[in-house]
Design a protein around this motif. Structure first.
Motif, PDB file in Angstrom:
ATOM      1  N   VAL A  22       0.838  -1.203   0.000  1.00  0.00           N
ATOM      2  CA  VAL A  22       0.000   0.000   0.000  1.00  0.00           C
ATOM      3  C   VAL A  22       0.867   1.245   0.000  1.00  0.00           C
ATOM      4  CG1 VAL A  22      -1.620   1.348   1.399  1.00  0.00           C
ATOM      5  CG2 VAL A  22      -1.997  -1.090   1.078  1.00  0.00           C
ATOM      6  N   SER A  25       2.467   1.665  -3.509  1.00  0.00           N
ATOM      7  CA  SER A  25       1.571   1.753  -4.665  1.00  0.00           C
ATOM      8  C   SER A  25       1.300   3.206  -5.046  1.00  0.00           C
ATOM      9  CB  SER A  25       0.251   1.040  -4.393  1.00  0.00           C
ATOM     10  OG  SER A  25      -0.509   1.743  -3.443  1.00  0.00           O
ATOM     11  N   GLY A  26       1.424   4.127  -4.087  1.00  0.00           N
ATOM     12  CA  GLY A  26       1.260   5.542  -4.372  1.00  0.00           C
ATOM     13  C   GLY A  26      -0.181   5.998  -4.468  1.00  0.00           C
ATOM     14  N   LYS A  27      -1.136   5.120  -4.209  1.00  0.00           N
ATOM     15  CA  LYS A  27      -2.542   5.500  -4.275  1.00  0.00           C
ATOM     16  C   LYS A  27      -2.976   6.035  -2.914  1.00  0.00           C
ATOM     17  CE  LYS A  27      -3.864   2.129  -7.738  1.00  0.00           C
ATOM     18  NZ  LYS A  27      -4.741   1.009  -8.030  1.00  0.00           N
ATOM     19  N   THR A  28      -3.847   7.038  -2.949  1.00  0.00           N
ATOM     20  CA  THR A  28      -4.382   7.558  -1.696  1.00  0.00           C
ATOM     21  C   THR A  28      -5.598   6.736  -1.283  1.00  0.00           C
ATOM     22  OG1 THR A  28      -5.778   9.126  -2.862  1.00  0.00           O
ATOM     23  CG2 THR A  28      -3.608   9.901  -2.177  1.00  0.00           C
ATOM     24  N   ILE A  29      -5.883   6.730  -0.011  1.00  0.00           N
ATOM     25  CA  ILE A  29      -7.033   6.004   0.492  1.00  0.00           C
ATOM     26  C   ILE A  29      -8.262   6.879   0.296  1.00  0.00           C
ATOM     27  CG2 ILE A  29      -8.098   5.025   2.557  1.00  0.00           C
ATOM     28  CD1 ILE A  29      -5.297   4.417   3.573  1.00  0.00           C
ATOM     29  N   LYS A  30      -9.344   6.316  -0.276  1.00  0.00           N
ATOM     30  CA  LYS A  30     -10.567   7.064  -0.530  1.00  0.00           C
ATOM     31  C   LYS A  30     -11.741   6.379   0.151  1.00  0.00           C
ATOM     32  CE  LYS A  30      -9.494   6.773  -5.356  1.00  0.00           C
ATOM     33  NZ  LYS A  30      -9.990   6.861  -6.702  1.00  0.00           N
ATOM     34  N   CYS A  48     -16.599   9.639  -6.899  1.00  0.00           N
ATOM     35  CA  CYS A  48     -16.624   9.241  -8.309  1.00  0.00           C
ATOM     36  C   CYS A  48     -17.425  10.181  -9.201  1.00  0.00           C
ATOM     37  CB  CYS A  48     -17.193   7.835  -8.427  1.00  0.00           C
ATOM     38  SG  CYS A  48     -18.951   7.736  -8.022  1.00  0.00           S
TER      39      CYS A  48
END
Length: 82
Positions: A22, A25-30, A48
């Motif tokens: 996690v 991966s560089g993705k933010t938590i949404k 979205c």
């Protein structure tokens, strides 16, 4: 006891591996679509941008009593104005 230690070590390895995945991966938590996003009174989802169903029973169940009171007052003012 050895089985417990091995199981704990395996579980800990999996959890650490998932955490590292996690992080890198560089993705933010949404948040999820709908749900608490329906509380804001917005026409579209904050995550979205899909349209939120205004007739959804979820809005009534999630809205706090203060928000429901404000909404009822606004509707009463609109009905008096027309």
């Amino acid at each position: 006891m050895l089985t417990f230690v091995l199981a704990f070590a395996l579980l800990l390895t999996v959890i650490v591996g998932m955490a590292i995945g996690v992080i890198f991966s560089g993705k933010t938590i949404k948040g999820s679509c709908g749900g608490l996003n329906a509380l804001s009174g917005a026409d579209h989802c904050l995550v979205c941008n899909k349209e939120i169903d205004p007739d959804s029973p979820l809005r009534e169940r999630l809205a706090c009593p203060r928000a429901r009171k404000m909404l009822a007052e606004m509707e009463a003012q609109e009905s008096r104005a027309s």
